[in-house]
Structures are given as structure tokens and as C-alpha cells.
Design a protein around this motif. Structure first.
Motif, PDB file in Angstrom:
ATOM      1  N   LYS A  93      62.048  53.900  69.989  1.00  0.00           N
ATOM      2  CA  LYS A  93      62.885  54.720  69.125  1.00  0.00           C
ATOM      3  C   LYS A  93      64.355  54.325  69.211  1.00  0.00           C
ATOM      4  CE  LYS A  93      59.794  58.725  69.372  1.00  0.00           C
ATOM      5  NZ  LYS A  93      59.663  60.166  69.755  1.00  0.00           N
ATOM      6  N   GLU A  94      64.721  53.614  70.272  1.00  0.00           N
ATOM      7  CA  GLU A  94      66.107  53.187  70.449  1.00  0.00           C
ATOM      8  C   GLU A  94      66.269  51.727  70.047  1.00  0.00           C
ATOM      9  OE1 GLU A  94      68.005  54.699  74.136  1.00  0.00           O
ATOM     10  OE2 GLU A  94      66.002  55.472  74.595  1.00  0.00           O
ATOM     11  N   TYR A 148      61.769  53.414  77.033  1.00  0.00           N
ATOM     12  CA  TYR A 148      60.621  52.915  76.262  1.00  0.00           C
ATOM     13  C   TYR A 148      59.454  52.560  77.186  1.00  0.00           C
ATOM     14  CZ  TYR A 148      57.738  50.163  73.123  1.00  0.00           C
ATOM     15  OH  TYR A 148      56.672  49.679  72.401  1.00  0.00           O
ATOM     16  N   THR A 151      57.397  55.510  78.014  1.00  0.00           N
ATOM     17  CA  THR A 151      56.518  55.901  76.911  1.00  0.00           C
ATOM     18  C   THR A 151      55.254  55.043  76.898  1.00  0.00           C
ATOM     19  OG1 THR A 151      58.421  56.593  75.576  1.00  0.00           O
ATOM     20  CG2 THR A 151      56.366  56.149  74.406  1.00  0.00           C
TER      21      THR A 151
END
Length: 445
Positions: A93-94, A148, A151
């Protein structure tokens, strides 16, 4: 004036194209992955994991690394949708995620979860992060990559939690039998049989644990003309006449993670590498010798670890189906009560030979990655006091690993030959069913 504006725009574009927050990524190399995988092996030795369990410790972290790297490298295909039950990992997401840092951190987190000595893994992380900072890594790059990785780790853990491992921890022990051909605990520790329910672990590529059932062992018989008696006597005579070279071969491929030593009334254990750990060590040696980059090294570790994991599942399925007695037990009982094998007999049924299965499967995987006739010096056992050995190919090494079990006095020849067949089947299945390389991307480039 126009020329000045042009050069200003070129400089301006170059400056922002190299902005650390956007495109500059800290370099992560294959050596970083090698050091991490070596740490995992060191911890599995310290924590005394059994061979099947150690294979599980290698495979999930390896897949976590590979899946992240494959997102960035279009020449490789993700394994999601190819391995049993594995779904695609989430996208980051980044924007400033360094995929290579994230890949190794996901490996670290997953490895740490699967072992006991977490502090030893944390030692590796501290050293690695310090090294990355010396290479210019920013706090923002680290934080985004770690976020990340967490995740991805959670995604891999959720998948691993469905493989029945936890359920098998509470299942019954292997029952002993009074039938003369069935396995019995062996000296000196007379340990219970390990992992009798390993065939319930979800495979990675196999359709089921019993997809490749070898020919059954020879019918138990002490008649001198019977095949079983003849192969039993072969083990007996080979060990009695074992020479220095064969003894060195047996010791080199022993890979028994928990050898019991008895001195007088004192019993103590010698910790050693597992068979899977030996082959992961060979993977490192081959990758360094090939000067393989991070992606190719990850490919090699992942393919090899999948071969090892499914090889153990297939082999252990047969071990507890045939439940065959070890040579040591029957020789001591019926032929010579003073006979001892070259190697200490490991605590599980004889048929098929685990090293024969997993070595053949692993050698197939490494041949796929680095090719046939790949000469290398195997120094994996040097830290355990054994000299290096030279091989002209991975298959040559696997063949020596297989026959070492006869020299060691712990397997009959049929278990070795059928184990090689079993490992070849596992290796062939992985080669045919799992596509690591994205041929379309390679063709376009």
C-alpha cells in the motif's frame, strides 16, 4: 538561453528521478539471503528439529521471499495458484517499499515463528539492519518495507496454519507391534518413532501423500534363499567390511540431528544438521559458485525446499505404511548380537530411505536451476568436523547420499532403490507442474 533551459530541465529531471524517497532503493544482495538461510540452519541444529519438521521450517520462509521478489521481477511467476492452497499475496500500500528488504524481512518473520530460539534470529536481524543502514537505507524505506513484510508474513502464516501441522502435534504416538517384521525402537536411546502422522501434512505440489507409492519391501523371511534375507546379509557384510572411504561417505551424509553418545553411565547428545539442511547448504554453495543474484538464489532455495518438503511427506507416508524393521534390530536378534551399524540408526521405520527420497528430489530441483554437470565442492559438513567432498553434478551427490545408507548399515538396498524412484517422481512432478520462469516476459525482453 534555450540551451541553458534544456540542460536545467535535464538536470532537474535527473535529480528527482534519483530522489531517495521515490526511486533510490538500498541494494540488497544474494549474500544477505545466504546469511539468513544459514542462520535458519544453525537454529534448526540448535533446536534439534527432526528432518520432516526442519523441511517445513525451510519451505514457508523461502516461499515468502520468492513471492515478494516475483512481484518485482516479471521474468518469474508467483507460486500463488500453483501450490496447494496458496493465494496471491497482498500488494503493498506504500509507494517506497523496497521489495528486496521486504522479501528478506518476511522470511525472517516466518522463520522466527517456526523455530524456538527466537533470540538467535533477532541477532541476525540486528546485524543485517545495521549493514543496510551503512548502505544508505533511510528510516522511511525500512518502515515501509517492514510494514509490507508483516502483511506478507501474516498471509503466509494463515496459509501454513491450514497444513494440519498443529493438529498432528496432539495425535497418538506410533503403536508398537509384536509382528516380527515391524519396526521397534533401536539403541542406544530407544526413542519413540518420530512424526508418525506426517502423511497428514498438506503437500505443496503432490495431490496427496500417497501419490507415489513405491513397490513394497521384500516379504519378511529368514529363509536363506529369500530376497529379504539376502539383502539383510548384504547390510551385515557391508558394515563388517566397510573401508575408510565408505565410512567417510556414510559419516558425511549421516545428517542425524540427534545422535546419542554413551560413555560409561553418561549419555549425551551430539547435534548435527538434518538431511534437508545439508541440501539447503548445497543450494547456497551452488548459488555462490554461479554468482547467482538475489532472485535466482531465491528461486533455487524455494524450488529445493519444496522438493524437500514434498519428498518427506511422500517418504513418511510409506515409512508408516510398511513399518519395516531396521537391520540393526533383526541382525542383533537373529545373526550377531555384537554387530553395530556404522551410523546410529534413526528413530523411525526403515522403508523407504528418507535420504534417498529427498536427496533425489532436491538434486532434481537444483539441476533445473543450475544445470547438469555442475561441479562443486560440498563443504556443508566441515563445521561438524568432516572434510569436504567433490561432485560433478547434483545427481552424483544424491546418488552418493543414497548409497551411504547401506554403508551406514541403516537401510536395505531395496529401500534405497525405491527411495530414489520416489524422489525422482517428486522431482519430476515439481518440474512439470510448477512454472517459476515467466516465459512470456522472457520472450518479450
Amino acid at each position: 538561453m534555450k540551451g541553458t533551459v534544456f540542460y536545467f530541465l535535464v538536470f532537474f529531471g535527473f535529480f528527482f528521478s534519483c530522489s531517495p524517497s521515490e526511486n533510490h532503493k538500498t541494494v540488497v544482495e544474494a549474500k544477505d539471503l545466504h546469511s539468513l538461510m544459514q542462520k535458519v540452519t544453525d537454529v534448526t541444529v540448535h533446536d534439534i528439529f527432526s528432518p520432516p519438521v526442519a523441511s517445513r521450517v525451510y519451505v514457508y520462509p523461502s516461499i515468502a521471499t520468492y513471492e515478494v521478489l516475483a512481484l518485482e521481477d516479471s521474468s518469474f511467476r508467483p507460486l500463488a495458484g500453483q501450490l496447494n492452497g496458496l493465494q496471491p499475496i497482498p500488494a503493498p500500500k506504500e509507494a517506497n517499499v523496497n521489495f528486496k528488504i521486504a522479501a528478506l524481512y518476511a522470511n525472517y518473520l516466518t522463520s522466527k515463528m517456526l523455530i524456538f530460539s527466537e533470540e538467535k534470529m533477532e541477532e541476525w536481524l540486528t546485524e543485517w539492519k545495521s549493514d543496510l543502514e551503512k548502505r544508505g537505507m533511510s528510516d522511511d524505506e525500512w518502515e515501509a518495507s517492514v510494514n509490507y513484510a508483516k502483511t506478507v508474513h501474516q498471509h503466509i502464516v494463515a496459509w501454513a496454519d491450514e497444513d494440519n501441522y498443529k493438529e498432528t502435534r496432539t495425535m497418538s504416538k506410533h503403536p508398537l507391534s509384536d509382528k516380527p517384521h515391524h519396526w521397534e525402537p533401536t539403541p542406544p536411546a530407544y526413542m519413540a518413532a518420530i512424526e508418525p502422522h506426517w502423511n497428514k501434512i498438506r503437500p505443496f505440489v503432490l495431490d496427496s501423500a500417497n501419490q507415489f507409492i513405491p513397490q513394497p519391501p521384500y516379504e519378511f523371511s529368514m529363509e536363506e534363499s529369500s530376497p529379504f534375507y539376502k539383502e539383510l546379509m548384504e547390510v551385515y557384510e557391508v558394515v563388517k567390511g566397510v573401508d575408510k572411504e565408505k565410512k567417510e561417505i556414510a559419516s558425511f551424509w549421516d545428517c542425524n540431528p540427534y545422535v546419542m553418545n554413551i560413555t560409561g553411565h553418561v549419555m549425551f547428545a551430539t547435534k548435527k544438521i538434518t538431511p534437508g539442511g545439508h541440501w539447503m547448504g548445497i543450494t547456497k554453495i551452488a548459488s555462490v559458485l554461479d554468482s547467482a543474484d538475489l532472485m535466482k538464489s531465491s528461486y533455487a532455495y524455494t524450488k529445493t525446499s519444496i522438493a524437500l518438503a514434498d519428498g518427506f511427506i511422500s517418504c513418511w507416508d510409506e515409512k508408516y505404511r510398511s513399518n519395516l524393521i531396521r537391520p540393526e534390530t533383526i541382525i542383533n536378534r537373529k545373526i550377531d548380537d555384537d554387530w553395530t551399524p556404522t551410523l546410529q540408526t534413526p528413530p523411525f521405520p526403515e522403508y523407504t530411505s528418507g535420504h534417498s527420497v529427498i536427496s533425489t528430489a532436491a538434486a532434481n530441483a537444483l539441476t533445473d536451476v543450475y544445470g547438469d554437470n555442475f561441479s562443486f565442492v560440498d563443504s556443508t559438513e566441515v563445521k561438524f568436523g568432516l572434510p569436504s567432498r567433490e561432485f560433478n553434478s547434483f545427481m552424483e551427490a544424491s546418488q552418493e547420499a543414497a548409497i551411504s545408507r547401506l554403508y551406514g548399515g541403516i537401510h536395505y538396498r531395496r529401500a534405497i532403490e525405491e527411495g530414489i524412484w520416489q524422489g525422482q517422481k517428486v522431482g519430476d512432478l515439481i518440474r512439470k507442474n510448477i512454472e517459476f520462469k515467466n516465459n512470456n516476459a522472457i520472450a518479450e525482453n
